[in-house]
Design a protein around this motif. Structure first.
Motif, PDB file in Angstrom:
ATOM      1  N   PRO A  94       0.813  -1.222   0.000  1.00 32.69           N
ATOM      2  CA  PRO A  94       0.000   0.000   0.000  1.00 32.69           C
ATOM      3  C   PRO A  94       0.849   1.276   0.000  1.00 32.69           C
ATOM      4  N   VAL A  95       1.964   1.253   0.696  1.00 34.77           N
ATOM      5  CA  VAL A  95       2.842   2.431   0.719  1.00 34.77           C
ATOM      6  C   VAL A  95       3.428   2.655  -0.672  1.00 34.77           C
ATOM      7  N   ARG A  96       3.873   1.565  -1.305  1.00 29.06           N
ATOM      8  CA  ARG A  96       4.426   1.675  -2.653  1.00 29.06           C
ATOM      9  C   ARG A  96       3.384   2.222  -3.634  1.00 29.06           C
ATOM     10  N   ALA A  97       2.151   1.695  -3.532  1.00 29.06           N
ATOM     11  CA  ALA A  97       1.087   2.139  -4.430  1.00 29.06           C
ATOM     12  C   ALA A  97       0.742   3.609  -4.181  1.00 29.06           C
ATOM     13  N   ARG A  98       0.644   4.000  -2.934  1.00 28.52           N
ATOM     14  CA  ARG A  98       0.314   5.397  -2.610  1.00 28.52           C
ATOM     15  C   ARG A  98       1.428   6.325  -3.067  1.00 28.52           C
ATOM     16  N   THR A  99       2.666   5.911  -2.896  1.00 32.34           N
ATOM     17  CA  THR A  99       3.794   6.725  -3.344  1.00 32.34           C
ATOM     18  C   THR A  99       3.738   6.911  -4.854  1.00 32.34           C
ATOM     19  N   ALA A 100       3.423   5.842  -5.576  1.00 32.41           N
ATOM     20  CA  ALA A 100       3.312   5.945  -7.034  1.00 32.41           C
ATOM     21  C   ALA A 100       2.184   6.897  -7.424  1.00 32.41           C
ATOM     22  N   ASP A 101       1.056   6.825  -6.723  1.00 35.78           N
ATOM     23  CA  ASP A 101      -0.055   7.745  -6.996  1.00 35.78           C
ATOM     24  C   ASP A 101       0.376   9.193  -6.777  1.00 35.78           C
ATOM     25  N   LEU A 102       1.053   9.443  -5.687  1.00 32.01           N
ATOM     26  CA  LEU A 102       1.485  10.808  -5.390  1.00 32.01           C
ATOM     27  C   LEU A 102       2.504  11.291  -6.411  1.00 32.01           C
ATOM     28  N   GLU A 103       3.401  10.407  -6.817  1.00 30.12           N
ATOM     29  CA  GLU A 103       4.395  10.780  -7.814  1.00 30.12           C
ATOM     30  C   GLU A 103       3.723  11.154  -9.132  1.00 30.12           C
ATOM     31  N   CYS A 104       2.708  10.411  -9.519  1.00 30.09           N
ATOM     32  CA  CYS A 104       2.041  10.671 -10.798  1.00 30.09           C
ATOM     33  C   CYS A 104       1.118  11.889 -10.735  1.00 30.09           C
ATOM     34  N   ASN A 105       0.810  12.354  -9.566  1.00 36.94           N
ATOM     35  CA  ASN A 105      -0.005  13.558  -9.428  1.00 36.94           C
ATOM     36  C   ASN A 105       0.840  14.821  -9.426  1.00 36.94           C
ATOM     37  N   ARG A 106       2.161  14.656  -9.447  1.00 42.08           N
ATOM     38  CA  ARG A 106       3.040  15.831  -9.528  1.00 42.08           C
ATOM     39  C   ARG A 106       3.023  16.351 -10.960  1.00 42.08           C
TER      40      ARG A 106
END
Length: 64
Positions: A47-59
């Motif tokens: 879940p941390v990896r997935a959330r980090t990827a989501d946040l990265e793609c929202n930049r």
């Protein structure tokens, strides 16, 4: 005199047995707690990896 030494040895044997049994129980409990913590960490990683990827793609730099 021999009877006193044998009685002392018997008492010490019981005391050491109880002591070592307690230490063993604590070691088992610690190992179980460490295993549980490792499982929780493993479960949390995805879940941390997935959330980090989501946040990265929202930049803005991710929009390409």
């Amino acid at each position: 005199m021999l009877a006193v030494l044998l009685a002392t040895l018997a008492v010490l044997s019981v005391v050491f047995f109880m002591l070592f049994r307690g230490i063993h129980q604590e070691m088992v409990a610690r190992a179980e707690a460490e295993d549980h913590l490792q499982r929780l960490n493993t479960e949390l990683e995805e879940p941390v990896r997935a959330r980090t990827a989501d946040l990265e793609c929202n930049r803005p730099s991710c929009a390409g």
